[in-house]
Scaffold this motif. Structure first.
Motif, PDB file in Angstrom:
ATOM      1  N   VAL A   6       0.821  -1.216   0.000  1.00  0.00           N
ATOM      2  CA  VAL A   6       0.000   0.000   0.000  1.00  0.00           C
ATOM      3  C   VAL A   6       0.852   1.261   0.000  1.00  0.00           C
ATOM      4  O   VAL A   6       1.765   1.405   0.822  1.00  0.00           O
ATOM      5  CB  VAL A   6      -0.935   0.044   1.238  1.00  0.00           C
ATOM      6  N   CYS A   7       0.537   2.182  -0.930  1.00  0.00           N
ATOM      7  CA  CYS A   7       1.136   3.524  -0.891  1.00  0.00           C
ATOM      8  C   CYS A   7       0.008   4.553  -0.965  1.00  0.00           C
ATOM      9  O   CYS A   7      -1.130   4.247  -0.594  1.00  0.00           O
ATOM     10  CB  CYS A   7       2.189   3.702  -1.980  1.00  0.00           C
ATOM     11  N   LEU A   8       0.309   5.744  -1.444  1.00  0.00           N
ATOM     12  CA  LEU A   8      -0.714   6.795  -1.478  1.00  0.00           C
ATOM     13  C   LEU A   8      -1.548   6.710  -2.760  1.00  0.00           C
ATOM     14  O   LEU A   8      -2.762   6.629  -2.720  1.00  0.00           O
ATOM     15  CB  LEU A   8      -0.019   8.165  -1.349  1.00  0.00           C
ATOM     16  N   GLY A   9      -0.875   6.711  -3.904  1.00  0.00           N
ATOM     17  CA  GLY A   9      -1.599   6.780  -5.181  1.00  0.00           C
ATOM     18  C   GLY A   9      -1.755   5.453  -5.902  1.00  0.00           C
ATOM     19  O   GLY A   9      -2.519   5.363  -6.854  1.00  0.00           O
ATOM     20  N   ASN A  10      -0.990   4.435  -5.488  1.00  0.00           N
ATOM     21  CA  ASN A  10      -0.940   3.120  -6.174  1.00  0.00           C
ATOM     22  C   ASN A  10      -0.508   3.250  -7.633  1.00  0.00           C
ATOM     23  O   ASN A  10      -0.975   2.502  -8.491  1.00  0.00           O
ATOM     24  CB  ASN A  10      -2.291   2.382  -6.065  1.00  0.00           C
ATOM     25  N   ILE A  11       0.364   4.227  -7.899  1.00  0.00           N
ATOM     26  CA  ILE A  11       0.929   4.302  -9.256  1.00  0.00           C
ATOM     27  C   ILE A  11       2.461   4.298  -9.252  1.00  0.00           C
ATOM     28  O   ILE A  11       3.055   3.988 -10.282  1.00  0.00           O
ATOM     29  CB  ILE A  11       0.407   5.529 -10.059  1.00  0.00           C
ATOM     30  N   CYS A  12       3.112   4.622  -8.138  1.00  0.00           N
ATOM     31  CA  CYS A  12       4.591   4.661  -8.126  1.00  0.00           C
ATOM     32  C   CYS A  12       5.190   3.527  -7.289  1.00  0.00           C
ATOM     33  O   CYS A  12       5.774   2.593  -7.817  1.00  0.00           O
ATOM     34  CB  CYS A  12       5.099   5.999  -7.608  1.00  0.00           C
ATOM     35  N   ARG A  13       5.063   3.610  -5.967  1.00  0.00           N
ATOM     36  CA  ARG A  13       5.782   2.687  -5.091  1.00  0.00           C
ATOM     37  C   ARG A  13       5.136   1.309  -4.986  1.00  0.00           C
ATOM     38  O   ARG A  13       5.820   0.293  -5.180  1.00  0.00           O
ATOM     39  CB  ARG A  13       5.915   3.298  -3.680  1.00  0.00           C
ATOM     40  N   ASP A 123       8.378   9.056  -1.356  1.00  0.00           N
ATOM     41  CA  ASP A 123       7.459   9.209  -2.484  1.00  0.00           C
ATOM     42  C   ASP A 123       8.227   9.826  -3.657  1.00  0.00           C
ATOM     43  O   ASP A 123       8.697  10.958  -3.555  1.00  0.00           O
ATOM     44  CB  ASP A 123       6.321  10.129  -2.036  1.00  0.00           C
ATOM     45  N   PRO A 124       8.381   9.097  -4.771  1.00  0.00           N
ATOM     46  CA  PRO A 124       9.204   9.596  -5.882  1.00  0.00           C
ATOM     47  C   PRO A 124       8.415  10.412  -6.903  1.00  0.00           C
ATOM     48  O   PRO A 124       8.968  10.852  -7.909  1.00  0.00           O
ATOM     49  CB  PRO A 124       9.695   8.290  -6.532  1.00  0.00           C
ATOM     50  N   TYR A 125       7.124  10.638  -6.646  1.00  0.00           N
ATOM     51  CA  TYR A 125       6.217  11.188  -7.672  1.00  0.00           C
ATOM     52  C   TYR A 125       6.696  12.520  -8.241  1.00  0.00           C
ATOM     53  O   TYR A 125       6.659  12.738  -9.440  1.00  0.00           O
ATOM     54  CB  TYR A 125       4.825  11.337  -7.054  1.00  0.00           C
ATOM     55  N   TYR A 126       7.171  13.411  -7.362  1.00  0.00           N
ATOM     56  CA  TYR A 126       7.559  14.747  -7.824  1.00  0.00           C
ATOM     57  C   TYR A 126       9.052  14.882  -8.104  1.00  0.00           C
ATOM     58  O   TYR A 126       9.550  15.969  -8.380  1.00  0.00           O
ATOM     59  CB  TYR A 126       7.115  15.822  -6.818  1.00  0.00           C
TER      60      TYR A 126
HETATM   61  P1  4NP Z   1       2.694   6.637  -4.891  1.00  0.00           P
HETATM   62  O1  4NP Z   1       3.075   8.093  -5.447  1.00  0.00           O
HETATM   63  O2  4NP Z   1       1.951   6.859  -3.598  1.00  0.00           O
HETATM   64  O3  4NP Z   1       3.993   5.978  -4.700  1.00  0.00           O
HETATM   65  O4  4NP Z   1       1.828   5.985  -5.958  1.00  0.00           O
HETATM   66  C1  4NP Z   1       2.131   9.116  -5.632  1.00  0.00           C
HETATM   67  C2  4NP Z   1       1.406   9.174  -6.788  1.00  0.00           C
HETATM   68  C3  4NP Z   1       0.508  10.207  -6.978  1.00  0.00           C
HETATM   69  C4  4NP Z   1       0.348  11.167  -6.009  1.00  0.00           C
HETATM   70  C5  4NP Z   1       1.063  11.098  -4.850  1.00  0.00           C
HETATM   71  C6  4NP Z   1       1.962  10.071  -4.652  1.00  0.00           C
HETATM   72  N1  4NP Z   1      -0.548  12.234  -6.210  1.00  0.00           N
HETATM   73  O5  4NP Z   1      -0.611  13.134  -5.359  1.00  0.00           O
HETATM   74  O6  4NP Z   1      -1.268  12.260  -7.218  1.00  0.00           O
END
Ligand code: 4NP
Length: 153
Positions: A6-13, A123-126
């Motif tokens: 489980v992460c925040l967006g379910n697209i990166c980690r 979180d690597p998103y940004y």
């Molecule tokens: P994740 O990364 O939790 O690793 O999937 C993120 C993806 C998107 C966002 C934040 C974190 N977002 O704010 O959209």
């Protein structure tokens, strides 16, 4: 063993964590399954971030069958182990737990490597692509530790 990443967006980690664990389940011939989700639903139905997909591909892992979904309270019943990528994710999941047995399933994934240190998978998103490589390395080490620890039980 049914594992949820489980992460925040379910697209990166967590998609990367799922892909790495699927590869290890295959390599070690385990009768385990793994899924992933996000505490947030903004990206539901989307493919993993292309930067995660590219990092996974470098290691022979395909993330293209995955689609993002949001965490549901029933996941607590359906999975044996729930690994949060960071402390914030863990806190959000624990809010859905009704008793000690349920909350004992929820773990910070890097505690499998450095127990009790409270290390987050960043979180690597940004950030840039280096962030994804770092996330891969951390998750590979954690998934290896998970296989070694829970396969013996
Ligand atoms: P994740 O990364 O939790 O690793 O999937 C993120 C993806 C998107 C966002 C934040 C974190 N977002 O704010 O959209």
């Amino acid at each position: 063993m049914k594992i949820l990443m489980v992460c925040l967006g379910n697209i990166c980690r967590s998609p990367l964590a799922q892909g790495i664990m699927e590869q290890k389940i295959h390599e070690y011939g385990l009768n385990w399954s793994v899924d992933s989700c996000g505490t947030g639903g903004w990206h539901s139905g989307e493919l993993p971030d292309p930067r995660s997909t590219a990092e996974a591909r470098k290691h022979g892992i395909d993330l293209n069958t995955q689609r993002a979904r949001q965490f549901r309270s029933i996941d607590i019943d359906e999975f044996d182990l729930i690994f949060a990528m960071d402390r914030h994710n863990k806190r959000d999941i624990l809010q859905f737990c009704n008793n000690e047995e349920e909350s004992a399933k929820v773990k910070l994934i890097m505690d499998e490597v450095n127990e009790g240190k409270g290390i987050d998978v960043p979180d690597p998103y940004y950030g840039g692509p280096d962030g994804f490589q770092q996330v891969y390395n951390m998750l590979d080490e954690a998934c290896e530790a998970i296989v070694k620890r829970y396969n013996q039980q």
